[in-house]
Design an enzyme around this catalytic site. Structure first.
Site, PDB file in Angstrom:
ATOM      1  N   HIS A 185       0.775  -1.248   0.000  1.00 14.53           N
ATOM      2  CA  HIS A 185       0.000   0.000   0.000  1.00 14.53           C
ATOM      3  C   HIS A 185       0.803   1.294   0.000  1.00 14.53           C
ATOM      4  O   HIS A 185       0.497   2.228  -0.737  1.00 14.53           O
ATOM      5  CB  HIS A 185      -0.896   0.046   1.250  1.00 14.53           C
ATOM      6  CG  HIS A 185      -2.096  -0.841   1.160  1.00 14.53           C
ATOM      7  ND1 HIS A 185      -3.188  -0.534   0.396  1.00 14.53           N
ATOM      8  CD2 HIS A 185      -2.372  -2.038   1.742  1.00 14.53           C
ATOM      9  CE1 HIS A 185      -4.106  -1.491   0.507  1.00 14.53           C
ATOM     10  NE2 HIS A 185      -3.626  -2.421   1.318  1.00 14.53           N
ATOM     11  N   GLU A 225      -6.490  -2.464  -3.994  1.00 13.57           N
ATOM     12  CA  GLU A 225      -5.948  -3.806  -3.746  1.00 13.57           C
ATOM     13  C   GLU A 225      -5.505  -4.531  -5.013  1.00 13.57           C
ATOM     14  O   GLU A 225      -4.475  -5.198  -5.013  1.00 13.57           O
ATOM     15  CB  GLU A 225      -6.982  -4.679  -3.012  1.00 13.57           C
ATOM     16  CG  GLU A 225      -7.285  -4.230  -1.585  1.00 13.57           C
ATOM     17  CD  GLU A 225      -6.128  -4.427  -0.603  1.00 13.57           C
ATOM     18  OE1 GLU A 225      -5.089  -4.999  -0.966  1.00 13.57           O
ATOM     19  OE2 GLU A 225      -6.270  -3.968   0.547  1.00 13.57           O
ATOM     20  N   SER A 244       2.021  -7.276  -3.167  1.00 15.37           N
ATOM     21  CA  SER A 244       2.563  -7.923  -1.971  1.00 15.37           C
ATOM     22  C   SER A 244       2.351  -9.437  -1.988  1.00 15.37           C
ATOM     23  O   SER A 244       2.515 -10.086  -0.972  1.00 15.37           O
ATOM     24  CB  SER A 244       1.927  -7.311  -0.714  1.00 15.37           C
ATOM     25  OG  SER A 244       0.539  -7.599  -0.684  1.00 15.37           O
TER      26      SER A 244
END
Ligand code: FE2
Length: 304
Positions: A185, A225, A244
């Site tokens: 993020h 996301e 991620s």
């Protein structure tokens, strides 16, 4: 599920006012959560007492942050084992990101001083973000309900966990952790358009009906996301859930995924399964497009 987060409820705000001073922030100490220390049974650390104790301790630092009248973030002294988990994940992700991540994201990671060597502290990233886009991070001990979590973006603030995933499965975490926050993020908030867009989502969350909140949740999912962006004729990843996760990032560029041009109406109505690999992803033409489209959408709230 955690209880409703306490926030100042005031629907009157201006989407043209992006400046949020520290004194404008609601009191972090008023946030209340329940069952925040519960780990799901399928969490790789669920049966590891030492891991659970450590995770709870790091989570307790977030609570101390909230109770501190000055809201000073307490740095975590990560153990060599925690650093090792970071090094393994960060190194492997960097390899895939070199080809798949947006060039803006790769620069941003460097600007924030995020390296493969050690886990970055929220406090240091905060200082840099503050100078770049007046965005801030606040520690939190776990997942928070959607409205409470998103609402904090209206104060240009993201709530971030500080603990790290279990060492037995460095490639996987069922809950947000510092890898997901700092590698997924945080670099995006160095982009002013992205920071503004996040703030608009936050404004929306504060006034949304329950139905609109669900739509906002989908917009968040398919952008923050799992978003893709077109860059010099190529498709690149900017979503935290992609950046991620080795599995998701590689999967996003396979034939199993339909990469569609971003269409707000479609996105806010597109359901998803959070526990599975994503079969449909959306490609934005630019962060400024995303910001302006979201601004118009949020401005329509309350007018129906
Ligand atoms: Fe996330």
């Amino acid at each position: 599920m955690p209880t409703e987060t306490v926030l100042t409820k005031e629907p009157a705000f201006s989407l043209s006012n992006y400046e949020v001073k520290n004194e404008d922030l609601p009191a972090f100490r008023d946030m209340q959560f329940a069952e925040i220390n519960e780990l799901e049974l399928d969490h790789p650390g669920a049966n590891d007492t030492e891991y659970r104790t450590r995770r709870d301790y790091i989570a307790s630092l977030s609570k101390r942050f909230r109770e501190d009248p000055e809201n000073k973030i307490i740095d975590v002294e990560y153990t060599p084992e925690e650093q090792k988990v970071w090094q393994i994940v960060a190194t492997k992700l960097e390899e895939i990101q070199a080809k798949r991540a947006s060039s803006f994201y790769l620069d941003a990671k460097e600007k924030l001083g995020i390296s493969n060597e050690r886990i970055p502290q929220l406090s240091e990233m905060n200082r840099r973000l503050g100078k770049l886009t007046n965005f801030r991070l606040a520690p939190i001990e776990g997942l928070v309900e959607t409205r409470g979590f998103l609402s904090w973006f209206s104060y240009r603030t993201m709530l971030c966990t500080q603990y790290i995933r279990h060492h037995s499965r460095p490639e996987y975490t069922p809950e947000p952790d510092i890898v997901h926050e700092a590698i997924g993020h945080i670099p995006n908030f160095t982009n002013k358009d992205f920071a503004d867009f996040s703030q608009f989502i936050g404004h929306g969350a504060r006034v949304a009906t329950d139905e609109q909140l669900e739509e906002l949740g989908r917009l968040y999912w398919f952008t923050v996301e799992f978003g893709l962006v077109e860059e010099a004729g190529e498709i690149k990843a900017f979503g935290a859930g992609l950046l991620s996760s080795f599995g998701e990032l590689e999967h996003a560029f396979t034939e199993a995924v339909e990469r569609r041009p971003f269409d707000l109406k479609e996105v806010i109505n597109q359901t998803y399964d959070y526990s599975d690999m994503q079969p449909i992803l959306y490609v934005i033409p630019s962060y400024s497009f995303l910001k302006e489209t979201t601004r118009k959408y949020i401005e329509s709230f309350g007018k129906k």
